[in-house]
Design an enzyme around this catalytic site. Structure first.
Site, PDB file in Angstrom:
ATOM      1  CB  CYS A 119     -23.696  74.978  72.685  1.00  0.00           C
ATOM      2  SG  CYS A 119     -23.988  74.028  71.175  1.00  0.00           S
ATOM      3  CG  HIS A 228     -28.172  73.741  74.734  1.00  0.00           C
ATOM      4  ND1 HIS A 228     -27.985  75.056  74.337  1.00  0.00           N
ATOM      5  CD2 HIS A 228     -27.605  72.972  73.765  1.00  0.00           C
ATOM      6  CE1 HIS A 228     -27.351  75.081  73.180  1.00  0.00           C
ATOM      7  NE2 HIS A 228     -27.101  73.834  72.813  1.00  0.00           N
ATOM      8  CD  GLU A 230     -29.444  76.833  77.129  1.00  0.00           C
ATOM      9  OE1 GLU A 230     -29.544  76.652  75.905  1.00  0.00           O
ATOM     10  OE2 GLU A 230     -28.526  76.333  77.832  1.00  0.00           O
TER      11      GLU A 230
END
Length: 275
Positions: A119, A228, A230
């Site tokens: 990001c 993202h 994660e």
């Protein structure tokens, strides 16, 4: 000839912090989701890196870490960094992070330190390589709305898989996915306008926006992602593979560092313990 011990400690990955305010105190912080992803899926030990240039000792950093992560953030890269008009006054910025990241990147890349950028980190890398950013990608003709939407929704809903990305055939990400069009949780209002020199597109959104890149000529692992992973580890094998591959690159760096004698004291101490 030196031999790397058969059992090594986990590689150490420095995670760039944001500088925020907490009860009026300046604080260096990283969302826990990045740290858990590194620990659980990359099998590395994350350490927080403060974003105060005067605190940084580059030689110590290069001798200690086996990887660096540039995580996402609500803040934006200052537009002056890529030659654009300043961002509106109300836009959240982080001049401390800008100063630290752009001071570190030349040596991190030159030394082949594995880099995973997500990001904001993805946008930082693009700017470092000479690219530019579009501050409102949703306003482009025929563009998707990549923003996270209503903040009144639960946090997990912000990170729902929003759209597919089309992976570049033969690329790094294509080798990690079981489909050429995985769904991702892209949420951002800024994005790549012009891609930095030497960067190779790994994935695009259906509206053509670059969502991932590598740097084939860089001496070490380098992967930038606009989305993202994660936040998708519980349901996405593709997301887990991204972190696993990054962890493998960090282990290769660790072994190379130990073999080259960059930190002989650490090597000898670990060999003694291993024996």
């Amino acid at each position: 000839m030196r031999k790397v011990p058969s059992v090594l400690p986990r590689p150490v990955v420095a995670v760039i912090c944001d500088r925020i305010r907490y009860f009026e105190h300046p604080v260096h912080a990283v969302p826990e989701t990045y740290l858990r992803a590194l620990h659980e899926s990359a099998d590395v030990m994350p350490l927080l890196m403060p974003v105060s240039p005067e605190m940084l000792d580059l030689s110590t950093l290069l001798a200690t870490v086996d990887g660096v992560m540039l995580p996402g953030s609500p803040s934006n890269v200052a537009a002056e960094r890529y030659g654009a008009e300043p961002l509106p006054e109300h836009t959240l910025k982080d001049e401390y992070r800008d100063a630290t990241v752009f001071a570190l990147l030349p040596q991190l890349i030159a030394q082949g330190i594995p880099l995973l950028a997500i990001c904001r980190g993805f946008q930082e890398l693009n700017v470092f390589f000479g690219g530019t950013l579009n501050r409102a990608v949703h306003e482009r003709p025929d563009a998707l709305d990549h923003r996270e939407g209503d903040h009144d929704r639960p946090l997990t809903c912000w990170y729902e898989d929003r759209h597919i990305v089309e992976l570049t055939p033969g690329g790094l990400l294509a080798s990690l996915a079981d489909t050429t069009t995985p769904r991702v949780n892209s949420l951002h209002h800024q994005g790549v306008e012009t891609l930095g020199k030497g960067l190779h597109t790994e994935a695009r959104a259906p509206d053509g926006l670059v969502e991932a890149f590598t740097a084939p000529d860089a001496p070490g692992f380098l992967l930038g992602l606009q989305w993202h992973p994660e936040m998708s580890l519980c349901h996405s094998p593709f997301a887990r593979q991204i972190f696993t591959r990054y962890g493998d690159a960090c282990r290769q760096r660790q072994q190379s560092r130990l073999l080259s004698g960059e930190n002989n004291n650490e090597f000898e101490a670990h060999c003694a313990i291993s024996v």
